[in-house]
Design an enzyme around this catalytic site. Structure first.
Site, PDB file in Angstrom:
ATOM      1  N   SER A 198       5.467  -6.884   3.372  1.00 62.18           N
ATOM      2  CA  SER A 198       6.043  -7.125   4.696  1.00 62.18           C
ATOM      3  C   SER A 198       6.832  -8.437   4.716  1.00 62.18           C
ATOM      4  CB  SER A 198       4.934  -7.150   5.744  1.00 62.18           C
ATOM      5  OG  SER A 198       4.007  -8.156   5.415  1.00 62.18           O
ATOM      6  N   GLU A 224       9.179  -3.919  13.133  1.00 60.30           N
ATOM      7  CA  GLU A 224       8.980  -2.847  12.157  1.00 60.30           C
ATOM      8  C   GLU A 224       7.665  -2.156  12.521  1.00 60.30           C
ATOM      9  OE1 GLU A 224       7.770  -3.802   8.104  1.00 60.30           O
ATOM     10  OE2 GLU A 224       8.983  -2.154   7.339  1.00 60.30           O
ATOM     11  N   LYS A 239      -1.176  -7.397  -9.129  1.00 62.78           N
ATOM     12  CA  LYS A 239      -2.154  -7.402  -8.031  1.00 62.78           C
ATOM     13  C   LYS A 239      -1.732  -6.307  -7.064  1.00 62.78           C
ATOM     14  CE  LYS A 239      -3.190  -8.360  -4.273  1.00 62.78           C
ATOM     15  NZ  LYS A 239      -3.611  -7.343  -3.261  1.00 62.78           N
ATOM     16  N   CYS A 279       9.473   1.847   3.314  1.00 69.64           N
ATOM     17  CA  CYS A 279      10.388   0.762   3.661  1.00 69.64           C
ATOM     18  C   CYS A 279      11.805   1.287   3.808  1.00 69.64           C
ATOM     19  CB  CYS A 279      10.353  -0.319   2.598  1.00 69.64           C
ATOM     20  SG  CYS A 279      10.997   0.255   1.050  1.00 69.64           S
ATOM     21  N   PHE A 306       0.817  -1.226   0.000  1.00 70.06           N
ATOM     22  CA  PHE A 306       0.000   0.000   0.000  1.00 70.06           C
ATOM     23  C   PHE A 306       0.840   1.260   0.000  1.00 70.06           C
ATOM     24  CE2 PHE A 306       0.872  -0.016   4.582  1.00 70.06           C
ATOM     25  CZ  PHE A 306       1.009   1.337   4.847  1.00 70.06           C
ATOM     26  N   GLU A 342      -4.884  -3.772  -1.887  1.00 71.53           N
ATOM     27  CA  GLU A 342      -6.332  -3.536  -1.827  1.00 71.53           C
ATOM     28  C   GLU A 342      -6.668  -2.297  -0.993  1.00 71.53           C
ATOM     29  OE1 GLU A 342      -4.485  -5.720  -0.371  1.00 71.53           O
ATOM     30  OE2 GLU A 342      -5.443  -6.737   1.339  1.00 71.53           O
TER      31      GLU A 342
HETATM   32  P1  NAD Z   1       1.622  -6.572   3.088  1.00 70.90           P
HETATM   33  O1  NAD Z   1       2.688  -7.601   3.158  1.00 70.90           O
HETATM   34  O2  NAD Z   1       0.538  -6.611   4.115  1.00 70.90           O
HETATM   35  O3  NAD Z   1       0.888  -6.618   1.672  1.00 70.90           O
HETATM   36  C1  NAD Z   1       1.617  -6.595   0.449  1.00 70.90           C
HETATM   37  C2  NAD Z   1       0.795  -7.291  -0.621  1.00 70.90           C
HETATM   38  O4  NAD Z   1       0.606  -8.662  -0.251  1.00 70.90           O
HETATM   39  C3  NAD Z   1      -0.590  -6.707  -0.837  1.00 70.90           C
HETATM   40  O5  NAD Z   1      -0.884  -6.696  -2.211  1.00 70.90           O
HETATM   41  C4  NAD Z   1      -1.506  -7.681  -0.093  1.00 70.90           C
HETATM   42  O6  NAD Z   1      -2.795  -7.775  -0.664  1.00 70.90           O
HETATM   43  C5  NAD Z   1      -0.778  -8.997  -0.238  1.00 70.90           C
HETATM   44  N1  NAD Z   1      -1.001  -9.887   0.909  1.00 70.90           N
HETATM   45  C6  NAD Z   1      -1.219  -9.535   2.200  1.00 70.90           C
HETATM   46  N2  NAD Z   1      -1.359 -10.627   2.966  1.00 70.90           N
HETATM   47  C7  NAD Z   1      -1.226 -11.693   2.153  1.00 70.90           C
HETATM   48  C8  NAD Z   1      -1.253 -13.113   2.368  1.00 70.90           C
HETATM   49  N3  NAD Z   1      -1.462 -13.636   3.573  1.00 70.90           N
HETATM   50  N4  NAD Z   1      -1.053 -13.916   1.296  1.00 70.90           N
HETATM   51  C9  NAD Z   1      -0.829 -13.413   0.076  1.00 70.90           C
HETATM   52  N5  NAD Z   1      -0.801 -12.075  -0.176  1.00 70.90           N
HETATM   53  C10 NAD Z   1      -0.985 -11.227   0.843  1.00 70.90           C
HETATM   54  O7  NAD Z   1       2.366  -5.160   3.101  1.00 70.90           O
HETATM   55  P2  NAD Z   1       1.719  -3.701   3.178  1.00 70.90           P
HETATM   56  O8  NAD Z   1       1.207  -3.467   4.553  1.00 70.90           O
HETATM   57  O9  NAD Z   1       0.832  -3.443   2.012  1.00 70.90           O
HETATM   58  O10 NAD Z   1       3.029  -2.808   2.927  1.00 70.90           O
HETATM   59  C11 NAD Z   1       3.903  -2.435   3.947  1.00 70.90           C
HETATM   60  C12 NAD Z   1       5.074  -3.384   4.067  1.00 70.90           C
HETATM   61  O11 NAD Z   1       5.767  -3.449   2.823  1.00 70.90           O
HETATM   62  C13 NAD Z   1       6.107  -2.937   5.076  1.00 70.90           C
HETATM   63  O12 NAD Z   1       6.574  -4.063   5.776  1.00 70.90           O
HETATM   64  C14 NAD Z   1       7.218  -2.339   4.232  1.00 70.90           C
HETATM   65  O13 NAD Z   1       8.498  -2.340   4.809  1.00 70.90           O
HETATM   66  C15 NAD Z   1       7.165  -3.230   3.035  1.00 70.90           C
HETATM   67  N6  NAD Z   1       7.760  -2.601   1.868  1.00 70.90           N
HETATM   68  C16 NAD Z   1       8.978  -3.046   1.468  1.00 70.90           C
HETATM   69  C17 NAD Z   1       9.593  -2.451   0.388  1.00 70.90           C
HETATM   70  C18 NAD Z   1      10.941  -2.905  -0.076  1.00 70.90           C
HETATM   71  O14 NAD Z   1      11.350  -2.474  -1.124  1.00 70.90           O
HETATM   72  N7  NAD Z   1      11.626  -3.775   0.643  1.00 70.90           N
HETATM   73  C19 NAD Z   1       8.962  -1.396  -0.287  1.00 70.90           C
HETATM   74  C20 NAD Z   1       7.706  -0.987   0.139  1.00 70.90           C
HETATM   75  C21 NAD Z   1       7.116  -1.603   1.231  1.00 70.90           C
END
Ligand code: NAD
Length: 498
Positions: free
Chosen positions: A226, A382, A173, A281, A149, A176
């Site tokens: 994450s 985090e 994808k 991040c 997000f 959401e």
């Molecule tokens: P998230 O892991 O909750 O979600 C990321 C994506 O995974 C979304 O599209 C979500 O719909 C999907 N998802 C969530 N749960 C899932 C599951 N159980 N099974 C399959 N798909 C699933 O992350 P977020 O809250 O949207 O974003 C924030 C996180 O992203 C933070 O931890 C941040 O550090 C990380 N991030 C990392 C980078 C990087 O380059 N390393 C960049 C941006 C964000």
């Protein structure tokens, strides 16, 4: 209420599963939109559209592909403001920050415009008598991207422009929580002339992601999100025979040595810790202050924190907007409330903030925690919010050991005037991206982005040269045009070069 649907085969596809998720305006706390959640069948339709488009797109000339990408670059450039407004409406970050996100995404489109130079192969002539060897890179097929997000336009733009430039077709994808910006950048790609089916968007939750991971026609998966989800994505996709790059979470440290310019360091710590409400991040979430730097630095950061203007992202006076959801705000606040009991000094507590006229928005003030013990939750987890931890160290050696003890290794920065110390830090720190007097060292589009340890599962970083490697596979062609006079003779020995 607005509905965000899917984009399949070059046209909008209404959600057919009957499942929807809410999208909020974080500045007001109101639901403004519902987003369709794809079923397995809808994901299958998107993958089928991508597979159908692959045959002609993967064989389209480089001239034809780059013509589309150059037009896309111009369209995105012209629509920066519109995309930034979509980001602010659903993510909450301030408009100027959203414009920065679009600009960093555009860098990767610009890189993709140069794909002919990046895809040039290698040729060795006369490796053996009348034998030449060429190395080529070819596309993989249908590739999928799953994005978080916090950068709703930039992270998708880290992925699909380069993937399609390499000749792949793509299924995205998006998160959401704020899906509109990704859908808009996909529509603009179609407007630029990207053929139907080359880029598809399915919205949804875990159901859609798992179908993509398991789908036999998906060759590779790029994921950003994450750490726990990144780890799970990698193992599931690998179990299904796919190539994976899964970027995870972070806890980025900024080391401040006693010789640093402390006003410069404080300005940078504030900007990198609280920009985008800490939902980056690459945010600085821990300052490691060495020796005498500590007291003065904490004082300077606290003074600056008090002056920050927090409000809706649409107000040009706001420097920081709200968090993404009410649940996330409550979780972030719980780290600040629990910090004192775990031994930290709460220097600034932002949990009581209300923004007049936006009482239902997901706002949280900035917090500063000093002398945070390394076993406190605020240090170990985090937090992903506007909370900056300061940890004290007596020496450089103590500080680097502490930083390298972290399970994450995304970014790390050192602030110093001492070139020798900065050089040691570059070589010794266990992180994928390092800043020297630069707090958020996000590489430019023509270098690659990625962390170490629990910040990345997989081998290759995103965009830049690693992005081209990830979205292509190597092929080596050995060619002989024999002299007719030499033809003949059987030799069962292993071929030797002569
Ligand atoms: P998230 O892991 O909750 O979600 C990321 C994506 O995974 C979304 O599209 C979500 O719909 C999907 N998802 C969530 N749960 C899932 C599951 N159980 N099974 C399959 N798909 C699933 O992350 P977020 O809250 O949207 O974003 C924030 C996180 O992203 C933070 O931890 C941040 O550090 C990380 N991030 C990392 C980078 C990087 O380059 N390393 C960049 C941006 C964000």
């Amino acid at each position: 209420m607005k509905t965000v649907n899917h984009w399949i085969g070059g046209r909008a596809a209404e959600g057919a599963s009957g499942r929807y998720g809410p999208v909020y305006d974080p500045a007001t706390g109101e639901q403004t939109t519902r987003v369709a959640f794809a079923s397995d069948g809808e994901v299958d339709a998107a993958v089928a559209a991508a597979r159908d488009a692959y045959a002609s797109w993967s064989t389209a000339s480089l001239a034809a592909r780059t013509a589309v990408l150059f037009r896309y670059r111009e369209l995105l450039d012209a629509r920066r403001d519109e995309i930034a407004r979509l980001i602010t409406a659903e993510h909450g970050k301030v408009h100027a920050d959203a414009l920065g996100e679009v600009a960093r995404g555009l860098e990767v489109v610009e890189l993709a415009c140069g794909i002919p130079a990046l895809l040039k192969g290698e040729l060795s002539t006369q490796v053996s008598t009348r034998v030449d060897v060429a190395s080529l890179r070819q596309p993989l097929g249908v590739v999928a991207g799953v994005t978080p997000f916090n950068f709703p336009a930039m992270v998708p733009l880290w992925m699909f422009p380069l993937a399609v430039a390499c000749g792949n077709t793509f299924v995205l994808k998006p998160s959401e929580k704020d899906p509109s910006a990704a859908l808009r950048v996909a529509e603009l790609a179609a407007e630029a002339g990207l053929p139907d089916g080359v880029l598809n968007v399915v919205n949804g939750d875990r159901t859609a992601v798992e179908r993509l991971l398991d789908h036999p026609d998906v060759a590779a998966v790029s994921f950003v999100g994450s750490t726990p989800i990144a780890r799970a994505i990698q193992s599931r996709a690998v179990a299904h025979g796919k190539r994976v790059q899964a970027l995870g979470g972070a806890k980025n440290h900024m080391l401040v040595l006693p010789d640093a310019d402390l006003d410069f360091a404080a300005d940078n710590a504030i900007s990198a810790a609280y920009g985008s409400a800490g939902e980056r991040c690459m945010a600085v979430s821990v300052v490691v202050a060495v020796g005498a730097a500590g007291d003065e630095l904490v004082k300077k950061i606290a003074e600056r924190a008090a002056a920050l203007r927090i409000g809706p992202g649409t107000d040009p006076a706001s420097e920081m907007g709200p968090l993404i959801t009410a649940e996330h705000r409550a979780k972030v606040a719980s780290y600040v409330r629990g910090a004192a009991a775990q031994g930290a000094e709460v220097v600034v507590d932002g949990t009581g903030l209300t923004v007049p006229g936006h009482e239902n928005g997901f706002f949280l003030g900035v917090s500063l925690l000093d002398r945070v013990p390394v076993d406190a939750d605020a240090y170990r987890d985090e937090i992903f919010g506007p909370v900056l931890c300061v940890v004290r160290a007596e020496t450089y050696d103590e500080a680097i050991a502490l930083i390298n003890g972290s399970k994450w290794g995304n970014g790390a920065a050192v602030f110093t005037r001492d070139g020798g110390a900065a050089r040691r830090f570059q070589l010794e720190v266990e992180a994928g991206m390092v800043g020297v007097n630069v707090p958020i060292p996000v590489p430019v589009g023509y270098h690659s982005f990625g962390g170490w340890k629990d910040s990345l599962f997989g081998d290759l970083h995103v965009y830049g040269p690693d992005g081209v490697r990830f979205y292509t596979r190597g092929k080596v062609v050995t060619t002989r045009w024999p002299d007719p006079a030499e033809v003949g003779g059987v030799d069962l020995g292993f071929p030797r070069n002569h």
